[in-house]
Scaffold this motif. Sequence first.
Motif, mmCIF file in Angstrom:
data_model
loop_
_atom_site.group_PDB
_atom_site.id
_atom_site.type_symbol
_atom_site.label_atom_id
_atom_site.label_comp_id
_atom_site.label_asym_id
_atom_site.label_seq_id
_atom_site.Cartn_x
_atom_site.Cartn_y
_atom_site.Cartn_z
ATOM 1 N N ASP A 200 0.694 14.375 -3.138
ATOM 2 C CA ASP A 200 -0.399 15.175 -3.675
ATOM 3 C C ASP A 200 -1.509 15.297 -2.639
ATOM 4 N N GLY B 51 6.327 10.885 -5.224
ATOM 5 C CA GLY B 51 5.152 10.529 -6.004
ATOM 6 C C GLY B 51 4.068 11.557 -5.720
ATOM 7 N N GLY C 274 0.808 11.552 -7.338
ATOM 8 C CA GLY C 274 -0.484 11.209 -7.920
ATOM 9 C C GLY C 274 -0.493 9.765 -8.371
ATOM 10 N N GLU C 275 -1.649 9.315 -8.851
ATOM 11 C CA GLU C 275 -1.773 7.912 -9.249
ATOM 12 C C GLU C 275 -1.320 7.662 -10.683
ATOM 13 N N GLN D 289 -1.651 -6.227 -11.537
ATOM 14 C CA GLN D 289 -1.532 -4.768 -11.450
ATOM 15 C C GLN D 289 -0.278 -4.283 -12.189
ATOM 16 N N LYS E 240 6.092 4.168 -12.574
ATOM 17 C CA LYS E 240 6.489 5.562 -12.824
ATOM 18 C C LYS E 240 7.982 5.658 -13.131
ATOM 19 N N LYS F 174 2.584 9.886 -2.433
ATOM 20 C CA LYS F 174 1.303 10.502 -2.052
ATOM 21 C C LYS F 174 1.463 11.920 -1.523
ATOM 22 N N GLY G 36 0.804 -1.222 0.000
ATOM 23 C CA GLY G 36 0.000 0.000 0.000
ATOM 24 C C GLY G 36 0.836 1.271 0.000
ATOM 25 N N SER G 37 2.155 1.126 0.117
ATOM 26 C CA SER G 37 3.007 2.327 0.166
ATOM 27 C C SER G 37 3.083 3.002 -1.207
ATOM 28 N N GLY G 38 2.801 2.227 -2.244
ATOM 29 C CA GLY G 38 2.865 2.784 -3.595
ATOM 30 C C GLY G 38 4.015 2.215 -4.405
ATOM 31 N N LYS G 39 4.481 1.031 -3.995
ATOM 32 C CA LYS G 39 5.632 0.386 -4.644
ATOM 33 C C LYS G 39 5.371 0.064 -6.107
ATOM 34 N N THR G 40 4.249 -0.613 -6.360
ATOM 35 C CA THR G 40 3.955 -1.035 -7.729
ATOM 36 C C THR G 40 3.752 0.181 -8.628
ATOM 37 N N THR G 41 2.991 1.139 -8.124
ATOM 38 C CA THR G 41 2.754 2.364 -8.887
ATOM 39 C C THR G 41 4.086 3.050 -9.174
HETATM 40 P P1 GDP Z 1 1.992 -1.274 -3.198
HETATM 41 O O1 GDP Z 1 1.111 -2.215 -2.450
HETATM 42 O O2 GDP Z 1 3.104 -0.762 -2.351
HETATM 43 O O3 GDP Z 1 2.488 -1.830 -4.485
HETATM 44 O O4 GDP Z 1 1.113 0.023 -3.511
HETATM 45 P P2 GDP Z 1 0.350 0.447 -4.846
HETATM 46 O O5 GDP Z 1 1.312 0.883 -5.873
HETATM 47 O O6 GDP Z 1 -0.620 -0.607 -5.232
HETATM 48 O O7 GDP Z 1 -0.400 1.751 -4.323
HETATM 49 C C1 GDP Z 1 -1.415 1.717 -3.337
HETATM 50 C C2 GDP Z 1 -2.458 2.774 -3.670
HETATM 51 O O8 GDP Z 1 -1.876 4.069 -3.574
HETATM 52 C C3 GDP Z 1 -3.003 2.653 -5.076
HETATM 53 O O9 GDP Z 1 -4.391 2.962 -5.047
HETATM 54 C C4 GDP Z 1 -2.238 3.738 -5.851
HETATM 55 O O10 GDP Z 1 -2.979 4.240 -6.931
HETATM 56 C C5 GDP Z 1 -2.059 4.789 -4.779
HETATM 57 N N1 GDP Z 1 -0.860 5.628 -4.995
HETATM 58 C C6 GDP Z 1 0.414 5.255 -5.213
HETATM 59 N N2 GDP Z 1 1.232 6.331 -5.322
HETATM 60 C C7 GDP Z 1 0.445 7.420 -5.168
HETATM 61 C C8 GDP Z 1 0.689 8.850 -5.165
HETATM 62 O O11 GDP Z 1 1.820 9.366 -5.309
HETATM 63 N N3 GDP Z 1 -0.409 9.643 -4.945
HETATM 64 C C9 GDP Z 1 -1.659 9.128 -4.769
HETATM 65 N N4 GDP Z 1 -2.658 9.986 -4.547
HETATM 66 N N5 GDP Z 1 -1.907 7.816 -4.743
HETATM 67 C C10 GDP Z 1 -0.885 6.968 -4.964
#
Ligand code: GDP
Length: 295
Positions: A250, A273, A275-276, A146, A118, A248, A109-114
């Motif tokens: 943003d 990061g 945004g999504e 994903q 990027k 996150k 949930g930290s945003g690793k995959t996203t």
């Molecule tokens: P992972 O479990 O670490 O791989 O996390 P994900 O990449 O799946 O991200 C978890 C959630 O956070 C998803 O809904 C993403 O769209 C959101 N997310 C990731 N990076 C950002 C960011 O920089 N800003 C915002 N607003 N959401 C983000």
Amino acid sequence: MFESLSDKLDSALHVLKGHGQITEVNVAETLKEVRRALVDADVNYKIAKEFTTTVKEKALGQDVLTALKPGQMMVKLVKDELTQLMGGDAEGINLSGNPSVILMSGLQGSGKTTFSGKLANYLKTKKSKNPLLVACDVYRPAAINQLHVVGEQIGVEVFSDEGNQDPVAISKAAIAHAKANGHNVVIIDTAGRLAVDEAMMTEIANIYSAIQPQETLFVVDSMTGQDAVNTAKAFNDRLNFDGVILTKLDGDTRGGAAISIKSVVNKPIKFIGTGEKMDAIDVFYPSRMADRILG
Ligand code: GDP
């Protein structure tokens, strides 16, 4: 929403000056405001306190008391110190390997995959690289999907091996695949758990020692405040990572986690990061973050 700290300090000291000489007590009072602002911005209390002690010494040494515009001088002093604390100039990532292997770590949930997406997109479009994304989350098939979705969006190949439960084997196979197919960067997205646990740490430490990445990045959600510091410390103790990615930003966080994390693990924050979407990535600039924190 937030009152600007710069305005607050400026008017506080200005008013004081109008009513006679500014004293050391006034400076201390003003620094209390600074400390409050830092804590409001999610900076760890102890770090905020140490910070204001340093600034106080500098302020008294720099004749803030007799300055024409003491408020502005104080703001500049605070900003310069914050900027320095967060790491001076922006640092890049190590792309010297062939292929350069980048290992992503962090909680689920930290945003690793996203961020993996990027970064791949950034390296492809801005640095003319040919990246390969690797799905190493062997527990959540959804995470693998994903990454495939992300890869398709940005036109970057994704390596995965559904059913294979061994992330070390997957990583090694991915690197061999990259070599055979002309990918000069390999970005490995690993499994994340909801909290730091021994099994997770052992797994990523095993991947790390097996593939010896050029760059290990720790991804952390800037909204998690104080927890971010503890998580960063746990990952750094185990992986001795090279840099931090703050996601996150943003959201409505001031981003004080940047200061706390840098103070505790002393590793550079490399990207943020915002945004999504796949282009919501920025190189981290300490002075911009200082402005954001100060408001
Ligand atoms: P992972 O479990 O670490 O791989 O996390 P994900 O990449 O799946 O991200 C978890 C959630 O956070 C998803 O809904 C993403 O769209 C959101 N997310 C990731 N990076 C950002 C960011 O920089 N800003 C915002 N607003 N959401 C983000």
